[in-house]
Motif scaffolding. Structure first.
Motif, PDB file in Angstrom:
ATOM      1  N   ILE A  64       0.816  -1.221   0.000  1.00  0.00           N
ATOM      2  CA  ILE A  64       0.000   0.000   0.000  1.00  0.00           C
ATOM      3  C   ILE A  64       0.850   1.271   0.000  1.00  0.00           C
ATOM      4  O   ILE A  64       0.566   2.212  -0.739  1.00  0.00           O
ATOM      5  CB  ILE A  64      -1.023   0.001   1.174  1.00  0.00           C
TER       6      ILE A  64
ATOM      7  N   SER B 117      -8.560  -7.223  -5.209  1.00  0.00           N
ATOM      8  CA  SER B 117      -8.138  -6.191  -6.159  1.00  0.00           C
ATOM      9  C   SER B 117      -9.328  -5.628  -6.929  1.00  0.00           C
ATOM     10  O   SER B 117      -9.337  -4.458  -7.298  1.00  0.00           O
ATOM     11  CB  SER B 117      -7.078  -6.738  -7.121  1.00  0.00           C
TER      12      SER B 117
ATOM     13  N   PHE C 237     -10.654  -3.040  -4.728  1.00  0.00           N
ATOM     14  CA  PHE C 237      -9.713  -1.926  -4.747  1.00  0.00           C
ATOM     15  C   PHE C 237      -9.958  -1.026  -5.960  1.00  0.00           C
ATOM     16  O   PHE C 237     -10.122   0.199  -5.833  1.00  0.00           O
ATOM     17  CB  PHE C 237      -8.300  -2.514  -4.774  1.00  0.00           C
TER      18      PHE C 237
END
Lengths: 264, 329
Positions: free
Chosen positions: B104, B299, B302
């Motif tokens: 991150i 993901s 995300f």
């Protein structure tokens, strides 16, 4: 002394054709005119006659590929590109021709306030809103929230707060209802009475004849005639140029005469 | 439309998207030539007999038909059980959490750097249009957007670790130091080069886009009028240009989460950086279906969050849309 003097102004646009040969398209040819302080000079012409380009050339706002020649004088001194940049917004102001000229993402109050050159911006904005009968609440609005008439009045406000000596009004009245249009013309007259010179660009010959001192008639980039507004009366016999006379006589309230050969 | 309704609709879209993405991944993985058992055993292949391998396959449920396996996995997910990673032998959630934590900061630094530098470069290029500065910025952008990320990474590695040994060659922490002795400074030091590589490539999109937009705005009528009002240079761009180009730029930047993640997969591989990108590659090449599915779900969320933020920034910055929402509410 003239406030603005335009001598032999020519504007042409340069472009390249498909064989990469340079082509020059003239849009204004050897135009000369002058405006005095306190005078309203109307510039009348059909669309495409080069009126807006004339306005933009005085402010130095023409695109880069424009070829300009001639001599401009403002307040006794040559009006160079550099001086145009210094003068615009404080000595010379523009009233643009459409509400597209307002930033869509900025509150109109702010757009008026940033044009104020002397005094407290907020105070000046409130005063000018009052003068043009705009509600104070309109200041917090975005251009898209205003009616067409209100947006036009905002444009007039922006020129009014600048305290400019010369105001170039580029088609300020279309789209306004009769009352507001008359009000706007009245305001121009008031400003002229206070010593502001106004270049009133329009295709409305009636409005031009009503408030202007002199009327310049533009056709395909050439100046046909500059006549005192008083000549635009009756059958227009005082007008010298046949195009000017034809234009005057073609108006509905006059003879509504169609003259062949002048429709471009 | 009310905001709760909008949120609910957004949530439904996410669920639908997750269902599509996970089933697609599952189909791809179950048709892949990789034998998970073989990938798991690796070099010990000779020492593990046929029977033992069958037992492992049985234990993992590999003998059941794919559809049944998918639904077994799905029902576990619904119960909140993401399964256990085959290669890490840890719960998938823990693996993702650990890997994401190390990714991150890399991702965010690359994202912020590319956003700010790209935007500034785009504004500079548009304001100095046609000059050498504009040409250099454009040349850089075109060169980089046609450069594969991993290749740029290898080049930078060569430059800054071999010829000019400023940065470590790879990994997320120094070699030979116990995990509890690694300082955040060590971690940051190892992160700089991958982060720079990732942002270098990300710059070109946002810069070219911002340049185009600003040139368009600068030729608009309201800029002409602002000039007529006496504004010029930076003041003009600051007051009348930035707000009008900021929105598309922010949208683009948030919508680039997918490219960011894709870039991280390659960059972490080049730099042997132990993040989520590397875990993705490991999971797919070694047939770790539970981990890969977990990463895919994660993901997707995300990227989805990035796109949603992009959509919602319009409400904050563009008054026309903001007022529209207010009006509809």
């Amino acid at each position: 002394m003239h406030l603005l003097d335009i001598h032999q102004l020519s504007i042409a646009f340069e472009s390249y054709d498909f064989r990469m040969r340079k082509r020059t398209m003239p849009v204004i040819r050897e135009l000369s005119l002058s405006v005095q302080a306190g005078e309203i000079l109307a510039i009348v012409g059909a669309s495409g006659s080069g009126k807006s380009l004339l306005a933009h050339s005085i402010l130095g706002l023409l695109p880069e590929h424009a070829a300009i020649s001639g001599k401009l004088t403002f307040d006794g001194q040559p009006l160079t590109d550099r001086r145009m940049r210094q003068l615009r917004g404080n000595q010379i102001a523009l009233i643009p021709q459409s509400v597209q000229y307002l930033n869509p993402l900025m509150r109109v109050g702010q757009q008026v306030e940033e044009a104020v050159r002397i005094g407290n911006p907020k105070l000046e904005r409130q005063k000018v809103f009052e003068r043009f009968r705009l509600p104070q609440a309109a200041a917090a609005m975005y251009p898209y929230q205003l009616s067409g008439g209100m947006a036009r009045r905002v444009l007039v406000c922006i020129a009014a707060v600048s305290g400019a000596k010369l105001i170039i009004a580029d088609e300020p009245t279309p789209g306004l209802d009769e009352q507001v249009a008359q009000d706007t013309l009245l305001v121009f007259q008031q400003m002229a009475d206070q010593g502001t010179a106004i270049l009133f660009i329009t295709h409305d010959l009636t409005a031009a004849a009503q408030i202007a001192d002199r009327v310049a008639v533009l056709h395909s980039g050439e100046l046909m005639e500059i006549a005192p507004a008083s000549s635009f009366t009756g059958e227009g016999t005082a007008l010298v140029h046949p195009y000017t006379r034809a234009l005057w006589q073609a108006l509905p309230q006059n003879q509504f005469i169609h003259v062949k050969g002048w429709q471009s | 439309m009310r905001i709760p309704t909008l949120l609910l609709r957004q949530l439904m879209r996410l669920v639908l998207l997750l269902a599509c993405v996970s089933s697609l991944t599952f189909v791809l993985m179950s048709n892949s030539p990789i034998d998970p058992v073989q990938a798991y055993i690796g070099a010990d292949m000779l020492r593990v007999g046929e029977e033992q391998r069958a037992a492992i396959a049985e234990h993992w449920g590999l003998n059941e038909p794919p559809v049944q396996r998918f639904f077994t996995w799905l029902s576990a997910i619904v119960r909140g059980d993401f399964g256990t990673s085959i290669i890490y032998r840890q719960p998938v959630v823990e693996v993702i959490q650990e890997k994401f934590m190390s990714s991150i900061s890399l991702l965010m630094i690359a994202w912020l750097l590319s956003g700010f530098i790209g935007f500034a470069a785009g504004v500079a290029a548009a304001m100095k249009r046609g000059t050498w500065l504009d040409r250099i910025i454009q040349w850089y952008c075109y060169a980089l957007s046609s450069t594969p990320t991993f290749w740029a990474g290898v080049l930078l590695l060569l430059l800054f670790t071999v010829w000019l040994p400023i940065f470590p060659v790879g990994l997320g922490t120094p070699i030979g130091v116990r995990a509890d002795e690694v300082s955040w400074l060590d971690r940051a030091y190892h992160m700089i080069l991958p982060a720079i590589t990732l942002s270098l490539v990300g710059v070109s999109h946002i810069a070219l886009h911002t340049r185009e937009k600003l040139i368009e705005v600068l030729s608009s009528e309201y800029i002409t009028f602002a000039r007529a009002k006496g504004l010029s240079g930076l003041q003009l761009v600051w007051r009348h240009g930035l707000r009008n180009i900021l929105l598309p730029a922010i949208t683009l930047q948030f919508a680039s989460f997918s490219e960011l993640f894709g870039g991280a997969v390659l960059i972490e591989q080049v730099f042997s950086y132990p993040g989520l990108g590397q875990a993705t590659v490991e999971a797919s090449t070694r047939g770790d279906v539970p981990l890969l599915m977990g990463i895919v779900l994660f993901s997707t969320c995300f990227v989805f969050v990035g796109n949603s933020i992009a959509e919602w920034t319009y409400r904050i910055i563009d008054p026309r849309i903001k007022e529209w929402y207010k009006h509809e509410a």
